[in-house]
Design a protein around this motif. Structure first.
Motif, short mmCIF file in Angstrom:
data_model
loop_
_atom_site.label_atom_id
_atom_site.label_comp_id
_atom_site.label_asym_id
_atom_site.label_seq_id
_atom_site.Cartn_x
_atom_site.Cartn_y
_atom_site.Cartn_z
N ALA A 115 -1.10 6.08 -10.50
CA ALA A 115 -1.81 7.15 -9.81
C ALA A 115 -3.18 6.61 -9.41
O ALA A 115 -4.20 6.95 -9.99
N ASP A 116 -3.18 5.73 -8.43
CA ASP A 116 -4.39 5.04 -8.01
C ASP A 116 -4.54 5.17 -6.50
O ASP A 116 -3.83 4.51 -5.76
N PRO A 117 -5.42 6.06 -6.01
CA PRO A 117 -6.39 6.84 -6.78
C PRO A 117 -5.86 8.16 -7.32
O PRO A 117 -6.55 8.82 -8.09
N GLY A 118 -4.67 8.55 -6.90
CA GLY A 118 -4.11 9.81 -7.38
C GLY A 118 -2.77 10.07 -6.74
O GLY A 118 -2.24 9.26 -5.98
N LYS A 170 15.91 -0.87 -12.77
CA LYS A 170 16.42 0.10 -11.81
C LYS A 170 15.33 1.16 -11.59
O LYS A 170 14.53 1.43 -12.49
N VAL A 171 15.35 1.77 -10.41
CA VAL A 171 14.39 2.82 -10.08
C VAL A 171 15.11 3.89 -9.28
O VAL A 171 15.96 3.57 -8.44
N PHE A 172 14.78 5.16 -9.53
CA PHE A 172 15.32 6.24 -8.71
C PHE A 172 14.77 6.12 -7.29
O PHE A 172 13.58 5.84 -7.10
N CYS A 173 15.63 6.31 -6.32
CA CYS A 173 15.22 6.18 -4.92
C CYS A 173 14.23 7.29 -4.55
O CYS A 173 14.52 8.48 -4.74
N PHE A 174 13.08 6.89 -4.04
CA PHE A 174 12.06 7.84 -3.63
C PHE A 174 11.18 7.16 -2.58
O PHE A 174 11.23 5.95 -2.38
N ARG A 175 10.34 7.94 -1.94
CA ARG A 175 9.31 7.39 -1.07
C ARG A 175 8.14 8.35 -1.04
O ARG A 175 8.31 9.57 -1.04
N ALA A 176 6.94 7.78 -1.07
CA ALA A 176 5.71 8.58 -1.07
C ALA A 176 5.02 8.44 0.28
O ALA A 176 5.01 7.36 0.88
N ASP A 177 4.41 9.53 0.75
CA ASP A 177 3.72 9.47 2.04
C ASP A 177 2.22 9.26 1.88
O ASP A 177 1.47 9.34 2.85
N PHE A 178 1.76 8.97 0.66
CA PHE A 178 0.35 8.70 0.43
C PHE A 178 0.17 7.23 0.03
O PHE A 178 1.09 6.60 -0.49
N ALA A 179 -1.00 6.70 0.26
CA ALA A 179 -1.27 5.28 0.00
C ALA A 179 -1.64 5.06 -1.46
O ALA A 179 -2.08 5.97 -2.17
N THR A 180 -1.45 3.83 -1.91
CA THR A 180 -1.87 3.43 -3.25
C THR A 180 -2.81 2.22 -3.17
O THR A 180 -2.66 1.37 -2.29
N ASP A 181 -3.78 2.19 -4.07
CA ASP A 181 -4.69 1.04 -4.19
C ASP A 181 -4.31 0.14 -5.36
O ASP A 181 -5.04 -0.80 -5.68
N ALA A 182 -3.17 0.41 -6.00
CA ALA A 182 -2.83 -0.26 -7.25
C ALA A 182 -2.61 -1.76 -7.08
O ALA A 182 -2.74 -2.51 -8.05
N TYR A 183 -2.28 -2.21 -5.88
CA TYR A 183 -1.92 -3.61 -5.69
C TYR A 183 -2.90 -4.36 -4.80
O TYR A 183 -2.57 -5.41 -4.26
N ARG A 184 -4.09 -3.83 -4.65
CA ARG A 184 -5.09 -4.49 -3.81
C ARG A 184 -5.43 -5.88 -4.37
O ARG A 184 -5.35 -6.11 -5.57
N PRO A 185 -5.83 -6.81 -3.52
CA PRO A 185 -6.10 -8.18 -4.00
C PRO A 185 -7.24 -8.25 -5.01
O PRO A 185 -7.28 -9.16 -5.84
N GLU A 186 -8.18 -7.27 -4.97
CA GLU A 186 -9.28 -7.29 -5.94
C GLU A 186 -8.79 -7.19 -7.38
O GLU A 186 -9.54 -7.48 -8.32
N SER A 230 0.81 -1.22 0.00
CA SER A 230 0.00 0.00 0.00
C SER A 230 0.84 1.27 0.00
O SER A 230 0.28 2.36 -0.05
N ARG A 231 2.16 1.12 0.05
CA ARG A 231 3.03 2.29 0.09
C ARG A 231 4.10 2.16 -0.98
O ARG A 231 4.74 1.11 -1.12
N LEU A 232 4.27 3.21 -1.77
CA LEU A 232 5.26 3.22 -2.84
C LEU A 232 6.56 3.78 -2.30
O LEU A 232 6.62 4.95 -1.88
#
Length: 791
Positions: free
Chosen positions: A492-495, A641-657, A469-471
């Motif tokens: 960007a799920d939900p944004g 490879k990915v640039f190192c980052f962290r987001a403080d908002f949640a994502t729904d992109a990987y929910r089991p549904e 739930s966290r990117l």
């Protein structure tokens, strides 16, 4: 001489990758298939006889999330495991085994079909949407049989079936049946194609022979044969790249015959190509310009690899404009992504670059109406002979794209046989059934969702032990000077609403500009429209996490339009689902005073890009002076490879549904379940639970095999792993029986495939089903794309 008659449901003529995939697709749907090939091996231009790399929608890493699924993917992944060094003979065995694994296919190698029995049907010339002048017959016809001679066995074999597929490349079967076709280039005015010539002509792309070299470990002399050409008397040394260590498809540009007839002049073209190959080798060995004393020729091809000949006319002719617009045809049955790749008529003797390339912004779609004849009622075709203009053919002709077209055509043929209809009738009356069948088979289609009424999983309630739930990507493995604009793509799920922090070094007090761009079409991974921009202050220092506050919520209106189908009873009034999710393309603008950090630990759904940092291809592969976003924003040097980052908002992109959202590959988002890291969730599980008992007989699983990874069959490159790390390795399936007890139904170990189908010996009553991931092939997460359940 023996005369034989073979009766089957479908006859496929041509054993290249298009024919192989067509035959396998039809056979898996229960049809008896005769696969007829005029060579001793399968694979066509990819076989050990010709040795061309199998290229497709990935365009060697230009396109994102573009590798084909379905039968082509099965062969890619198996070859990667068995044959990481790209031995062409081992590739032959992979293709052959794919066919031999199907009991419904009868294979006829060394069988040259040169007779077709066809008849005129009553009625006028059929209506088609093409108004171009074509060669071939006008009246509607039907094929009754084709006859071939099996060389070496003195067997004359007549093949009878209700349906025929011409996968010969050159289109001989359709020609002999009287199918309408086109040869050469359309004029610019016919379809408004900017890359078409002013006037139509008979020019085609030429043919190529390849050669392999090796280091013998001791000096080897070379005495050229008398027919070797002195290439110093040609433009070749000035205009083409020659290196002593290159071989195989590095010499794709040894091409000739585009101004001749590549079929009727085949022997003349072969002799010229031979003369040039031995001339090139003489130049490398004896000019003194190369370090090649120990080099020797290992193999020289004898079968010219043809690029182009007849293109049949279907109910729709695919054009350059369709490719560049990424036209979302209602009957899209396959996709491509290779550039429009056209070569000068003079081939290797041309003064200009050996090829020029025009890319769409992402993958494009291929309609079913381009895969069957406008005037031969029971003829389908797949490969480089489909209904496309010369310019559009410049991209559809590559072999992995031909393969997915073959799977679509073979699937359609099987449905035609089931329903007793012609391909045109299937197109007009049963397109939704064709699309849903392709999805069930995991074929290469984009932007279509599962609407299968028989899939019990769609009625289930989904839960999981955890989901990501966290990117965040925080392990720094490599400093990256911010000399170019760079970007990350994330769902960007939900944004995007909150802070994204970047790990960086600042050589002085400075500023960092961060932008959020939408990508336009859900299948695209390039910046299309600026949505948000911010600039933040950065103080001098190392190892800092610098936050940039961002704010963007995608609007559904930006997604692809909905498509309404009005045919096929079970789909009547159903609206094709469209992904409500978009990706965000987040750009960090260049600043020489800043160093970002790269992590070498990938996270599915995230990609890294750099702008204008070098395409990683030679000037001979890209010849243009205009912007092409997928080339301008490259990920070639940043794969996994990915640039190192962290987001403080949640994502729904990987929910089991996501496992029942209907999508089988990234499309505006990853569309899969990811657990939390297995270090925290040791045996992650996902459960499907029904309100009432269900009778279950079949379970379909699709695991993530990272379709962003560019696989190859021969020696272009190799991956650092033989099995895709994201694939689930060991798993089990438990069931909740009517008494309320859990028990293990299936246990699997050592999996290395994307799609697994488990057919139970007998139907079982259950209230819930649970997939438990015990181990992956390297990923930190359990990654599952889809679960289907059938009674």
């Amino acid at each position: 001489m023996r005369n034989e008659t073979v009766q089957s449901d479908i006859t496929v003529v041509g054993g290249g990758l298009a024919g192989v995939c067509a035959a396998v697709a039809a056979a898996r749907l229960g049809k008896k298939v005769a696969l007829v090939q005029n060579r001793p091996v399968l694979g066509g231009n990819s076989s050990s006889e010709v040795r061309v790399w199998v290229c497709g929608a990935t365009a060697h890493g230009v396109n994102r999330y573009a590798r084909e699924t379905g039968i082509m993917d099965e062969m890619f992944v198996e070859n990667q495991y068995r044959n990481p060094d790209g031995n062409p003979y081992l590739w032959d065995t992979v293709v052959l085994e794919t066919v031999l694994a199907e009991p419904n296919i009868t294979l006829y190698l060394n069988t040259d079909v040169h007779e077709v029995e066809a008849e005129d049907l009553a009625g006028d010339e059929p209506e088609g949407n093409s108004e171009i002048k074509t060669e071939g017959a006008a009246k509607e016809r039907r094929i009754r049989s084709v006859t071939g001679w099996m060389m070496g066995s003195e067997r004359r074999i007549r093949f009878e079936s209700p349906l025929f597929l011409d996968c010969t490349g050159d289109g001989l079967i359709g020609l002999l049946a009287g199918a309408k076709y086109r040869l050469g280039r359309e004029g610019r005015g016919e379809y408004g194609e900017i890359w078409a010539p002013g006037q139509p002509d008979n020019i085609t792309l030429g043919s190529t022979l390849l050669f392999y070299t090796k280091d013998a470990g001791h000096p080897v002399k070379f005495v050229p044969p008398s027919f070797a050409k002195d290439i110093t008397q040609t433009p070749i040394p000035l205009n083409r790249v020659i290196r002593s260590g290159d071989s195989g498809c590095h010499y794709w540009w040894i091409e000739w015959g585009g101004e001749l007839d590549t079929v009727h002049d085949n022997e003349r073209i072969r002799d010229e190509l031979w003369a040039v190959i031995y001339g090139i080798w003489d130049y490398i060995k004896n000019s003194g310009l190369f370090d090649a004393d120990n080099m020797t020729l290992e193999w020289v091809g004898s079968v010219p690899g043809k690029r182009e000949y007849r293109r049949f006319i279907g109910d729709y002719v695919l054009t350059q404009n369709d490719i560049l617009a990424q036209e979302p045809f209602e009957d899209r049955v396959a996709f491509g992504g290779w550039s429009i790749d056209l070569h000068p008529p003079q081939g290797m003797y041309a003064a200009e670059s050996g090829s020029k390339h025009l890319h769409a912004d992402g993958n494009y779609h291929i309609p079913f109406r381009s895969l069957y004849s406008v005037n031969v009622s029971n003829l389908l075709f797949a490969g480089r002979n489909i209904s496309a203009t010369h310019v559009a053919f410049g991209t559809t002709r590559v072999m992995a794209t031909c393969a997915v077209i073959g799977e679509a055509a073979g699937t359609a043929a099987a449905l035609c046989a089931d329903k007793g209809v012609t391909p045109r009738e299937l197109s007009r009356e049963h397109t939704p059934l064709l699309l849903q069948t392709l999805l069930k088979q995991d074929a290469s289609v984009l932007g279509l969702a599962n609407e299968d009424a028989g899939d019990l999983a769609r009625q289930a309630k989904i839960s999981a032990s955890s989901f990501l739930s966290r990117l965040a990507v925080e392990s720094a493995d490599e400093a990256y000077p911010l000399e170019h604009d760079v970007a990350i793509l994330l769902p960007a799920d939900p944004g995007i609403a909150g802070n994204i922090e970047w790990l960086l070094d600042a050589l002085e007090d400075t500023e960092l500009t961060v932008e959020v761009w939408s990508t336009g079409r859900p299948e695209n991974y390039v910046p299309a429209a600026l949505e948000y921009r911010t600039t933040v202050s950065v103080t001098k220092g190392e190892g800092q996490w610098i936050a940039a506050a961002l704010d963007w919520t995608p609007a559904e209106a930006q997604n692809a339009p909905q498509v309404q189908y009005a045919s096929e009873a079970e789909y009547a009034s159903e609206t094709q689902n469209v992904s409500a999710v978009q990706n965000a393309f987040i750009i960090v603008r260049s600043n020489p005073s800043v160093r970002l950090y790269l992590s070498h630990t990938p996270l599915t759904g995230l990609l890294a890009f750099e702008r204008g940092a070098g395409r990683g291809v030679s000037k001979d592969l890209e010849d243009h002076d205009y912007s092409q976003p997928v080339v301008e924003w490259s990920m070639k040097r940043l794969v996994r490879k990915v640039f190192c980052f962290r987001a403080d908002f949640a994502t729904d992109a990987y929910r089991p549904e996501q496992i029942i959202d209907g999508y089988k590959r990234p499309y505006g988002g990853p569309h899969m379940w990811l657990s939390e890291p297995m270090a925290q969730d040791a045996e992650p599980w996902v459960t499907l639970k029904w309100e009432n008992e269900q009778t279950v007989r079949e379970i379909h699983l699709i695991f993530n095999d990272d379709v962003n990874e560019d696989l190859i069959n021969l020696h272009h490159h190799r991956t650092p792993f033989e099995i895709i790390p994201e694939l689930v390795k060991n798993y089990r399936i438990d069931m909740l029986d009517p008494s309320g007890s859990w028990s293990t139904l299936i246990a699997e170990s050592g999996n290395r495939r994307r799609k697994r189908v488990h057919r139970l010996e007998a139907a079982i009553q259950m209230k819930a089903l649970r997939l438990i991931v015990e181990e992956t092939n390297g990923s930190e997460y359990a990654e599952v794309i889809e679960v289907r359940v059938y009674g």
